[in-house]
Design an enzyme around this catalytic site. Sequence first.
Site, PDB file in Angstrom:
ATOM      1  N   ARG A   3      -4.456  -2.471  10.120  1.00 38.06           N
ATOM      2  CA  ARG A   3      -4.815  -3.871   9.908  1.00 38.06           C
ATOM      3  C   ARG A   3      -4.524  -4.737  11.139  1.00 38.06           C
ATOM      4  O   ARG A   3      -5.400  -5.430  11.644  1.00 38.06           O
ATOM      5  CB  ARG A   3      -4.011  -4.374   8.714  1.00 38.06           C
ATOM      6  CG  ARG A   3      -4.242  -5.784   8.335  1.00 38.06           C
ATOM      7  CD  ARG A   3      -3.253  -6.170   7.275  1.00 38.06           C
ATOM      8  NE  ARG A   3      -3.591  -5.612   5.970  1.00 38.06           N
ATOM      9  CZ  ARG A   3      -4.542  -6.090   5.183  1.00 38.06           C
ATOM     10  NH1 ARG A   3      -5.270  -7.096   5.579  1.00 38.06           N
ATOM     11  NH2 ARG A   3      -4.767  -5.547   4.004  1.00 38.06           N
TER      12      ARG A   3
ATOM     13  N   GLY B  76       0.839  -1.200   0.000  1.00 34.53           N
ATOM     14  CA  GLY B  76       0.000   0.000   0.000  1.00 34.53           C
ATOM     15  C   GLY B  76       0.874   1.251   0.000  1.00 34.53           C
ATOM     16  O   GLY B  76       1.874   1.293   0.712  1.00 34.53           O
TER      17      GLY B  76
ATOM     18  N   THR C 296       4.999   2.179   6.082  1.00 37.11           N
ATOM     19  CA  THR C 296       3.586   1.802   6.242  1.00 37.11           C
ATOM     20  C   THR C 296       2.887   2.878   7.044  1.00 37.11           C
ATOM     21  O   THR C 296       3.415   3.355   8.066  1.00 37.11           O
ATOM     22  CB  THR C 296       3.365   0.439   6.941  1.00 37.11           C
ATOM     23  OG1 THR C 296       1.987   0.361   7.354  1.00 37.11           O
ATOM     24  CG2 THR C 296       4.232   0.237   8.169  1.00 37.11           C
TER      25      THR C 296
ATOM     26  N   ASP D 196       3.274  -0.193  12.103  1.00 37.20           N
ATOM     27  CA  ASP D 196       3.356  -1.431  12.896  1.00 37.20           C
ATOM     28  C   ASP D 196       4.647  -2.209  12.665  1.00 37.20           C
ATOM     29  O   ASP D 196       4.708  -3.400  12.966  1.00 37.20           O
ATOM     30  CB  ASP D 196       2.134  -2.325  12.629  1.00 37.20           C
ATOM     31  CG  ASP D 196       1.992  -2.712  11.166  1.00 37.20           C
ATOM     32  OD1 ASP D 196       2.794  -2.238  10.339  1.00 37.20           O
ATOM     33  OD2 ASP D 196       1.072  -3.486  10.849  1.00 37.20           O
TER      34      ASP D 196
ATOM     35  N   ASP E  56       0.481   2.336   8.781  1.00 40.66           N
ATOM     36  CA  ASP E  56       0.003   1.680  10.007  1.00 40.66           C
ATOM     37  C   ASP E  56       0.983   1.796  11.176  1.00 40.66           C
ATOM     38  O   ASP E  56       0.605   1.563  12.318  1.00 40.66           O
ATOM     39  CB  ASP E  56      -0.260   0.188   9.752  1.00 40.66           C
ATOM     40  CG  ASP E  56      -1.403  -0.040   8.785  1.00 40.66           C
ATOM     41  OD1 ASP E  56      -2.020   0.944   8.364  1.00 40.66           O
ATOM     42  OD2 ASP E  56      -1.681  -1.205   8.459  1.00 40.66           O
TER      43      ASP E  56
ATOM     44  N   ASP F 210       5.887  -5.055   6.322  1.00 40.43           N
ATOM     45  CA  ASP F 210       6.407  -6.381   6.673  1.00 40.43           C
ATOM     46  C   ASP F 210       6.368  -7.380   5.526  1.00 40.43           C
ATOM     47  O   ASP F 210       7.281  -8.196   5.387  1.00 40.43           O
ATOM     48  CB  ASP F 210       5.718  -6.929   7.931  1.00 40.43           C
ATOM     49  CG  ASP F 210       4.211  -6.906   7.832  1.00 40.43           C
ATOM     50  OD1 ASP F 210       3.689  -6.328   6.860  1.00 40.43           O
ATOM     51  OD2 ASP F 210       3.554  -7.470   8.716  1.00 40.43           O
TER      52      ASP F 210
ATOM     53  N   ARG G 225       0.655  -5.160  -4.887  1.00 36.85           N
ATOM     54  CA  ARG G 225       0.812  -6.159  -3.820  1.00 36.85           C
ATOM     55  C   ARG G 225       1.278  -7.488  -4.415  1.00 36.85           C
ATOM     56  O   ARG G 225       1.013  -8.551  -3.856  1.00 36.85           O
ATOM     57  CB  ARG G 225      -0.492  -6.318  -3.055  1.00 36.85           C
ATOM     58  CG  ARG G 225      -0.848  -5.090  -2.230  1.00 36.85           C
ATOM     59  CD  ARG G 225      -1.824  -5.416  -1.131  1.00 36.85           C
ATOM     60  NE  ARG G 225      -2.259  -4.215  -0.437  1.00 36.85           N
ATOM     61  CZ  ARG G 225      -1.631  -3.689   0.604  1.00 36.85           C
ATOM     62  NH1 ARG G 225      -0.537  -4.243   1.061  1.00 36.85           N
ATOM     63  NH2 ARG G 225      -2.104  -2.598   1.187  1.00 36.85           N
TER      64      ARG G 225
HETATM   65  O1  F6P Z   1      -0.855  -1.637   4.675  1.00 36.86           O
HETATM   66  C1  F6P Z   1      -1.310  -0.348   4.737  1.00 36.86           C
HETATM   67  C2  F6P Z   1      -2.790  -0.277   4.481  1.00 36.86           C
HETATM   68  O2  F6P Z   1      -3.103   1.066   4.240  1.00 36.86           O
HETATM   69  C3  F6P Z   1      -3.635  -0.845   5.608  1.00 36.86           C
HETATM   70  O3  F6P Z   1      -3.878   0.055   6.646  1.00 36.86           O
HETATM   71  C4  F6P Z   1      -4.889  -1.248   4.883  1.00 36.86           C
HETATM   72  O4  F6P Z   1      -5.515  -2.296   5.523  1.00 36.86           O
HETATM   73  C5  F6P Z   1      -4.384  -1.678   3.551  1.00 36.86           C
HETATM   74  O5  F6P Z   1      -3.176  -1.014   3.328  1.00 36.86           O
HETATM   75  C6  F6P Z   1      -5.348  -1.407   2.414  1.00 36.86           C
HETATM   76  O6  F6P Z   1      -4.911  -2.084   1.305  1.00 36.86           O
HETATM   77  P1  F6P Z   1      -5.343  -1.800  -0.171  1.00 36.86           P
HETATM   78  O7  F6P Z   1      -4.711  -0.538  -0.609  1.00 36.86           O
HETATM   79  O8  F6P Z   1      -4.819  -2.974  -0.915  1.00 36.86           O
HETATM   80  O9  F6P Z   1      -6.836  -1.680  -0.192  1.00 36.86           O
END
Ligand code: F6P
Length: 345
Positions: free
Chosen positions: A172, A12, A126, A130, A128, A104, A73
């Site tokens: 997440r 992401g 990230t 995390d 997040d 990660d 991804r």
């Molecule tokens: O990993 C970062 C993140 O923004 C998370 O907070 C969220 O769950 C995810 O990516 C969303 O993923 P996508 O962009 O594939 O919808």
Amino acid sequence: MAKKIGILTSGGDAPGLNPVIAGYTKTAIKNGFEVIGFLDGWKGLIEGYYENLTLDRVKEIVQEGGTILGSSRTNPRKEEKGFERIFETLKKLDIYAFAACGGDDTLGVAKELNEKGANVVGVPKTIDNDLEATDQTFGFDTSINIAMDAIDRLRTTARSHHRIFVLELMGRHSGWIALEAGMAGNANAIIIPEFDYPLAELCKLLKKRHEGTRTYSIVVVAEGVSFPEMKEKVEKAGKDSFGNIILANLKVGEFLADEIKERTGLPVRAVTLGHIQRGGPPSAYDRFLGLRYGAKAAELIHTGKFGRMASLQGTNIADVPIEKAVAKRKIVSKELWLLAKSFFG
Ligand code: F6P
């Protein structure tokens, strides 16, 4: 002849990726390297898609959100001969080393590639926040400020209509965004994946707050929260290429709003902030951090410190083994959670 090195941005996107690319490219060129950027994360490295990164290409990108290289991804472990094709690309393009910017999942692949012999360094990304082994990831600061602004805006309409608003924020596996934006935005309750907060307790709190007629409430919930009552939904949600549950199919904010409505009879609205938290220009903090992370990654390559990741330690940028960052997740401590909880109501 100048050695050629690469960079990719995967997973992401996060505000601050372009500052990383700029910091990396400028420092690498200063150190005598030629730089290319692989497009769309691991996909670019597998397929051999790239663009040249020159000083001219990166001179105006620091203030831009997203990533000029694109992201995906794509998981090399799930692609046919994924790792083999990566090594073929590295050989074909004569790449001496490269930097992988990611969370990660991305860094787990980087670690594996390093173990297989590739010269890789990592940059912790990230929203997040995390990732273990660094005090903060870039992107987090921008996202909590966007989330806090959303709470401030919901507050005025909640107050006008005496409503409860449930705001679902990203996060997440960990509740950093919800906790920090929620506390900064003065939310009445914050629910995060790390600690249980039963629906009955939340509804009791809200009922008490709404005993008078002219009141309102803001409840912040992290998207990764899963109440025991959601078991069936979780089973049906599906998974992405890294095995993560597709949280967009869970919609915990909407679930929570429905439960509150049913259990209390109070007027509730659910808002999901979603990818707005990742969009737009990076904050000053994330630009500064991103530039420094990028420069550090280029230095790590210059000094041959492969298998390592740029890491914020206090106010310094240091480096740690990538494996330290992926060994476990950085989650909200009990102490912080109890502090947040002591402000509920
Ligand atoms: O990993 C970062 C993140 O923004 C998370 O907070 C969220 O769950 C995810 O990516 C969303 O993923 P996508 O962009 O594939 O919808």
